[in-house]
Design a protein around this motif. Structure first.
Motif, mmCIF file in Angstrom:
data_model
loop_
_atom_site.group_PDB
_atom_site.id
_atom_site.type_symbol
_atom_site.label_atom_id
_atom_site.label_comp_id
_atom_site.label_asym_id
_atom_site.label_seq_id
_atom_site.Cartn_x
_atom_site.Cartn_y
_atom_site.Cartn_z
ATOM 1 N N ARG A 7 0.824 -1.207 0.000
ATOM 2 C CA ARG A 7 0.000 0.000 0.000
ATOM 3 C C ARG A 7 0.855 1.253 0.000
ATOM 4 N NH1 ARG A 7 -4.682 -1.627 4.460
ATOM 5 N NH2 ARG A 7 -5.762 -3.150 3.151
ATOM 6 N N ALA A 8 1.931 1.225 0.782
ATOM 7 C CA ALA A 8 2.807 2.392 0.853
ATOM 8 C C ALA A 8 3.422 2.690 -0.510
ATOM 9 C CB ALA A 8 3.896 2.166 1.892
ATOM 10 N N GLN A 9 3.746 1.648 -1.254
ATOM 11 C CA GLN A 9 4.380 1.834 -2.550
ATOM 12 C C GLN A 9 3.405 2.345 -3.602
ATOM 13 O OE1 GLN A 9 6.181 -1.916 -3.474
ATOM 14 N NE2 GLN A 9 7.711 -1.775 -1.857
ATOM 15 N N THR A 10 2.093 2.054 -3.424
ATOM 16 C CA THR A 10 1.119 2.425 -4.438
ATOM 17 C C THR A 10 0.451 3.768 -4.147
ATOM 18 O OG1 THR A 10 -0.557 1.113 -3.263
ATOM 19 C CG2 THR A 10 0.646 0.032 -5.042
ATOM 20 N N THR A 11 0.716 4.375 -2.976
ATOM 21 C CA THR A 11 0.137 5.670 -2.653
ATOM 22 C C THR A 11 1.000 6.770 -3.247
ATOM 23 O OG1 THR A 11 -0.787 4.816 -0.584
ATOM 24 C CG2 THR A 11 -0.569 7.210 -0.795
ATOM 25 N N THR A 12 0.449 7.485 -4.234
ATOM 26 C CA THR A 12 1.189 8.538 -4.903
ATOM 27 C C THR A 12 0.378 9.833 -4.846
ATOM 28 O OG1 THR A 12 2.191 6.949 -6.431
ATOM 29 C CG2 THR A 12 2.266 9.280 -7.046
ATOM 30 N N LEU A 13 0.975 10.863 -4.282
ATOM 31 C CA LEU A 13 0.317 12.159 -4.218
ATOM 32 C C LEU A 13 0.553 12.917 -5.516
ATOM 33 C CD1 LEU A 13 1.241 13.245 -0.572
ATOM 34 C CD2 LEU A 13 -0.876 12.192 -1.379
ATOM 35 N N ILE A 14 -0.430 13.714 -5.911
ATOM 36 C CA ILE A 14 -0.345 14.471 -7.155
ATOM 37 C C ILE A 14 0.601 15.643 -6.966
ATOM 38 C CG2 ILE A 14 -1.642 15.883 -8.794
ATOM 39 C CD1 ILE A 14 -4.077 14.134 -8.158
ATOM 40 N N LYS A 15 1.670 15.666 -7.763
ATOM 41 C CA LYS A 15 2.674 16.728 -7.689
ATOM 42 C C LYS A 15 2.790 17.502 -9.001
ATOM 43 C CE LYS A 15 5.619 13.798 -4.717
ATOM 44 N NZ LYS A 15 4.909 12.526 -4.961
ATOM 45 N N LEU A 44 -2.900 14.324 -13.510
ATOM 46 C CA LEU A 44 -4.342 14.455 -13.653
ATOM 47 C C LEU A 44 -4.807 14.060 -15.045
ATOM 48 C CD1 LEU A 44 -3.729 17.425 -11.719
ATOM 49 C CD2 LEU A 44 -6.076 16.695 -11.377
ATOM 50 N N SER A 45 -3.860 13.708 -15.903
ATOM 51 C CA SER A 45 -4.177 13.336 -17.285
ATOM 52 C C SER A 45 -3.893 11.856 -17.505
ATOM 53 C CB SER A 45 -3.340 14.173 -18.254
ATOM 54 O OG SER A 45 -3.608 13.822 -19.596
ATOM 55 N N ASP A 46 -4.668 11.237 -18.378
ATOM 56 C CA ASP A 46 -4.452 9.841 -18.757
ATOM 57 C C ASP A 46 -4.216 9.806 -20.263
ATOM 58 O OD1 ASP A 46 -4.463 7.129 -19.285
ATOM 59 O OD2 ASP A 46 -6.178 6.679 -17.999
ATOM 60 N N ASN A 47 -2.955 10.041 -20.650
ATOM 61 C CA ASN A 47 -2.595 10.084 -22.076
ATOM 62 C C ASN A 47 -3.451 11.079 -22.859
ATOM 63 O OD1 ASN A 47 -0.549 8.061 -21.910
ATOM 64 N ND2 ASN A 47 -2.166 6.508 -21.798
ATOM 65 N N SER A 84 -11.864 11.742 -21.697
ATOM 66 C CA SER A 84 -12.893 10.954 -20.998
ATOM 67 C C SER A 84 -12.354 10.345 -19.709
ATOM 68 C CB SER A 84 -13.410 9.838 -21.907
ATOM 69 O OG SER A 84 -12.398 8.877 -22.167
ATOM 70 N N LYS A 85 -11.025 10.475 -19.486
ATOM 71 C CA LYS A 85 -10.402 9.876 -18.305
ATOM 72 C C LYS A 85 -9.681 10.882 -17.421
ATOM 73 C CE LYS A 85 -9.621 5.431 -20.648
ATOM 74 N NZ LYS A 85 -8.585 4.442 -21.063
ATOM 75 N N GLY A 86 -9.435 12.073 -17.939
ATOM 76 C CA GLY A 86 -8.700 13.086 -17.178
ATOM 77 C C GLY A 86 -8.603 14.358 -17.983
ATOM 78 N N THR A 87 -7.675 15.229 -17.604
ATOM 79 C CA THR A 87 -7.525 16.478 -18.338
ATOM 80 C C THR A 87 -7.042 16.221 -19.767
ATOM 81 O OG1 THR A 87 -5.288 16.716 -17.423
ATOM 82 C CG2 THR A 87 -7.071 17.868 -16.278
ATOM 83 N N SER A 88 -7.373 17.152 -20.657
ATOM 84 C CA SER A 88 -7.073 16.963 -22.082
ATOM 85 C C SER A 88 -5.610 17.176 -22.425
ATOM 86 C CB SER A 88 -7.944 17.899 -22.932
ATOM 87 O OG SER A 88 -9.295 17.471 -22.889
ATOM 88 N N THR A 89 -4.851 17.763 -21.516
ATOM 89 C CA THR A 89 -3.420 17.914 -21.732
ATOM 90 C C THR A 89 -2.695 17.532 -20.452
ATOM 91 O OG1 THR A 89 -3.229 20.202 -20.956
ATOM 92 C CG2 THR A 89 -3.863 19.876 -23.262
ATOM 93 N N SER A 90 -1.418 17.227 -20.581
ATOM 94 C CA SER A 90 -0.606 16.856 -19.420
ATOM 95 C C SER A 90 0.418 17.929 -19.077
ATOM 96 C CB SER A 90 0.122 15.538 -19.697
ATOM 97 O OG SER A 90 0.947 15.657 -20.847
ATOM 98 N N THR A 91 0.327 19.068 -19.760
ATOM 99 C CA THR A 91 1.338 20.116 -19.611
ATOM 100 C C THR A 91 0.961 21.199 -18.611
ATOM 101 O OG1 THR A 91 0.357 21.346 -21.446
ATOM 102 C CG2 THR A 91 2.126 19.786 -21.977
ATOM 103 N N GLY A 92 -0.261 21.145 -18.089
ATOM 104 C CA GLY A 92 -0.707 22.164 -17.148
ATOM 105 C C GLY A 92 -1.624 23.198 -17.748
ATOM 106 N N THR A 93 -1.818 23.185 -19.074
ATOM 107 C CA THR A 93 -2.686 24.170 -19.723
ATOM 108 C C THR A 93 -4.160 23.915 -19.431
ATOM 109 O OG1 THR A 93 -2.707 22.842 -21.750
ATOM 110 C CG2 THR A 93 -1.056 24.594 -21.596
#
Length: 305
Positions: A42-50, A55-58, A62-71
């Motif tokens: 569990r400790a290894q799988t807990t990842t905080l968003i940094k 917040l993006s899934d490729n 339909s799964k997350g934000t439309s970009t992974s760059t912060g825009t």
């Protein structure tokens, strides 16, 4: 008739281990081992968003934000943006085929396209959003080339708005600390230590959409800074700690001096995006906590007459 076994290795019989495995001590050790393994996984799988990419899934809207760059990641107080649809059919070959109409909608909490809020105004191929509430927002555009009965398939675009944070700080009353101590002894330690703790929550619950993860405050990495300031002397403010909680630590001071009073405050920020500082002053009994440091006076002089 007996079969000769001279010179042959006898196979190990697993039944011999059964009594050992049934021993209570062995069962206990095995149980502890399994629990530790579970905790480790569990400790290894807990990842905080940094980072925004988490917040993006490729870039799948339909799964997350439309970009992974912060825009597509915004702060609540800075959530204005404009979405723009293409003017022509990008799949057409040869002569460009222009779109003649666009229908903008927002996906509701159940995952269905619906009406736009008043803060999102469509103007042909553009959607101007003056502000968006905290949480998920997925916008959909359906374009047509003139034949209203045969529009293009709709396209979606997703952004996330970080909620503002509300932070509270207080003196932990668990050990009934005395907020006054002698400078010559330093800050109290052990069961008499003055512990300060903070609590952070979302100011407004983030908007949810079916199919997208419902983020909570515990999903995001937060950074803390505790500060100490002499009461009435703003220029004396000094950073003293970087955890969610802080225990006052001060060395012993034996030199004579005047008594001083201090207040403590904490600042918290998101790691994933700079959305401003959220601060709180430590409280005690519903009032700002004031830590009083009393100097130890020098020894008196005895005379004889």
């Amino acid at each position: 008739m007996k079969i000769a076994t001279s010179g042959m290795h006898r196979l190990f019989h697993p039944v011999l281990m059964i009594p050992v495995l049934r021993h209570p001590a062995v069962k206990y050790l095995l149980g502890v081992f399994l629990v530790l393994c579970t905790i480790g996984v569990r400790a290894q799988t807990t990842t905080l968003i940094k980072t925004p990419a988490e917040l993006s899934d490729n870039n799948d809207a339909s799964k997350g934000t439309s970009t992974s760059t912060g825009t597509t990641l915004f702060c609540t107080d800075q959530s204005a943006f404009t979405l723009t649809s293409s003017l022509t059919d990008p799949t057409a070959t040869g002569t460009p085929v222009p779109y003649t109409s666009w229908v903008w909608q927002e996906i509701d909490v159940n995952g269905n396209p619906g009406a736009l809020p008043a803060t999102a105004v469509p103007v042909n191929e553009k959607l101007n959003v003056s502000s968006a509430t905290p949480g998920w927002h997925t916008y959909q555009v359906t374009a047509a080339t003139g034949a209203s009965e045969c529009p293009a398939d709709p396209v979606i675009f997703t952004v996330y708005v970080l909620p503002n944070l509300t932070i509270a700080a207080e003196v932990d009353p668990a050990n009934n600390p005395n907020l006054t101590y002698c400078a010559a002894n330093g800050a109290p330690t052990g069961p008499k230590a003055i512990n300060l703790k903070s609590t952070v929550t979302f100011t407004t619950p983030p908007r949810k959409i079916t199919g997208l993860k419902d983020y909570t405050i515990s999903d995001f990495e937060l950074k803390y800074v505790w500060s100490k300031q002499e009461v009435g002397v703003p220029a004396s403010k000094t950073d003293v700690g970087t955890g969610a909680d802080y225990t006052i630590v001060e060395p012993a001071v034996s030199t004579p001096g005047t008594g001083k009073k201090y207040s403590y405050s904490v600042k918290v920020v998101y790691t994933v995006k700079a959305c401003g500082d959220y601060t709180a002053t430590a409280q005690s009994g519903g009032q700002p906590a004031v830590i009083t440091v009393t100097p130890k006076p020098g020894q008196p002089v005895i005379t004889i007459q």
